[in-house]
Design an enzyme around this catalytic site. Sequence first.
Site, PDB file in Angstrom:
ATOM      1  NE  ARG B 248      -1.903   1.926   3.234  1.00 19.36           N
ATOM      2  CZ  ARG B 248      -1.531   1.631   4.930  1.00 19.36           C
ATOM      3  NH1 ARG B 248      -2.531   0.786   5.400  1.00 19.36           N
ATOM      4  NH2 ARG B 248      -0.919   2.496   5.449  1.00 19.36           N
ATOM      5  CG  HIS B 252      -6.331   2.393   6.405  1.00 16.18           C
ATOM      6  ND1 HIS B 252      -6.810   1.152   6.046  1.00 16.18           N
ATOM      7  CD2 HIS B 252      -7.442   2.902   7.098  1.00 16.18           C
ATOM      8  CE1 HIS B 252      -7.983   1.044   6.219  1.00 16.18           C
ATOM      9  NE2 HIS B 252      -8.600   2.072   6.845  1.00 16.18           N
ATOM     10  CE1 TYR B 261       1.187   2.433   8.641  1.00 17.17           C
ATOM     11  CE2 TYR B 261      -0.314   4.306  10.117  1.00 17.17           C
ATOM     12  CZ  TYR B 261       0.049   3.490   8.715  1.00 17.17           C
ATOM     13  OH  TYR B 261      -0.862   3.593   7.643  1.00 17.17           O
TER      14      TYR B 261
END
Lengths: 323, 351
Positions: B248, B252, B261
């Site tokens: 990805r 998100h 993160y």
Amino acid sequence: MAKFNMVQALNLALREEMERDPTVLVMGEDVGVDGGVFRVTEGLLNKFGSERVIDTPLAESGIVGTAIGMAVSGLKPVAEIQFEGFSYLTIDQLAAHASRIRYRSRGTYHCPLVMRSPYGGGVKALEHHSEAVATFFIHIPGLKVVIPSSPYDAKGLLISAIRDPDPVIFFEPKRLYRAFREEVPEGEYTVPLGEGKKLTEGDDITLISWGSMARVCLEALQQVKDVSVELIDLRTLSPMDERIIIESIKKTGRAAVVHEEPRTLGPGAEVVARINEKAFLYLEAPVKRLTGYDVPVPLPKLEDYYLPDAERVADAIKEVMAF
Amino acid sequence: MSVDWLQILDAEGNVEEDLEPKLDNGMLEKFYRTMVLTRLFDDKALKLQRQGRMLTYGSSLGQEASVIGSAYAMNPDDWFFPSFREHGAQIARGIPLKLLYTYWMGHEDANLSLPYRNFPVAIPVSTQIPHAVGAAWAAKILKQNIASVVYFGDGATSEGDFHEGLNFAGVFKTPTVFICQNNQYAISMPRERQTASKTLAQKALAYGFEGVQVDGNDVLAVYSATKAALDKARAGGGPAMIECFTYRMSAHTTSDDPTKYRQMAEVEEWKKKDPIKRFQIYLSKKGIWSQDYENNLTKELTEQVEKAVEEAESFKPDVENMFRYVYAEMPPHLREQKDELLAYVSKKMGR
């Protein structure tokens, strides 16, 4: 005409609908070889084969989730959840999907499934096997919730549920499964969803109930013979037959609602709210709620204290009459 | 426990000739075109979202090959159950861009025109998996020669419905192909914290059917693996799971900040494995792609995107639809609630 108990009447409904419509199938835990733990699906496997009477793995969300996929594909699955205490696992699939597939897809898809489950207490069972859980399902827009109180209604309502184009939750009061027999015609008849029935006609007070509590209410009438009671069996809790309630209250001016579900936000709360909205000025007394308590359903040694019984119903009637 | 790994086109655009699928130029161009269109669609969506013209949106940047290769392997009448990041698969399935934008701008009405057997997106993670199993199961019972394909991410493999769905598929041998988009993150949770399994594909083995891992940034590998699985499923060979190993590249969703993160260095590494870039090299070697080709294509597709946005933004919702599609027949209490709202709306309009 043959007399059947509720288990036999439900079995007959399934058998006749499966004969009539090849897209109807039955699925669930132990519904095939075993015929269901309450024997509701007995004999269906032999008659219709394992493609239409499906013993599934032990997975409630999987049963309802796959039934949704079948239902949108042109089948009419009747999924059995073995006990209502395990139906919590189905709520995600029902609330997140079954109930809103028509809505989300704007009618491109619909979900004609029936989820059947035994329901309620009074049979001295284990924990999780005596719960009245209708409230959870009534609160989900897009579902219908049906609870019969007699063999005749059980057959006619189950047939209507199977034919309904939307998802229907069908709760079978297990205490009534073999409680009594009555005449149940073979062959086709239906009882419409969304319509209550007057079990007795009366002028003094309206008593509103369903499922096994409707039978308890009937029994209670023997203890208050001097009161003219109109007893309404709602039969469908969602959508609720508001008209039959309001018309009755306009006549009687007094009402009590009796159910097994816990009181707070239980179906009785909705009944009271609708009476307030539509018939407040006809009331001679506050509407009484006689219900399960807001506690977990106790094990059998305390169960009789939890469930409304005939004497408590009679007391409730007297209380409302004395106001 | 090990599963097969399939890669046909490496990150530099070199092809494994023995494994190369026999596709005509038209099909190859379609793959490329839809990948580029998806990227433009995504890019526009992010811009619209930042301007407050769209809902929260999950970009599929970097995953174009894995959603498009698998979608083109399907037959038009196969069932398609997307999650929420398969915009490219939806485009490949013929869903007009206008409808996709209309949906992500906040109109359920967009789903009214979905072509048959294309399910609306599922927002809750993994819950669509049993639906795909049920639909394939129904096809088997109704003797229809169709399969179902369901998309979900790496995070979904931790959910109960993943397990229940795959278990049912294995037991009843339903013609279902499970496409796991392993994009390495479930919001902030890295893949290795999601499960102790070495691969996600190997989970299929426990349910009694085949699982393979493919390079998800290689459109040829994704296409070939999905095609093989679907052919086998339709022929009665039962289900299969394909883990598309991808990344990805974006957040998100538009509400997420991935710098909290993950390291930028990791993203830079994956940039080198870009699915569009390597396919461009492949097409260039075949004499299909050139800079002019690219310029013309981008111009044409950008116009398509702009037009779709314009159409989507002109869509007017019908307030009655809130009530119209809850049940086949509107029950009395909903009629009452509808009238209550309509009275309020007309009062407001009258002011």
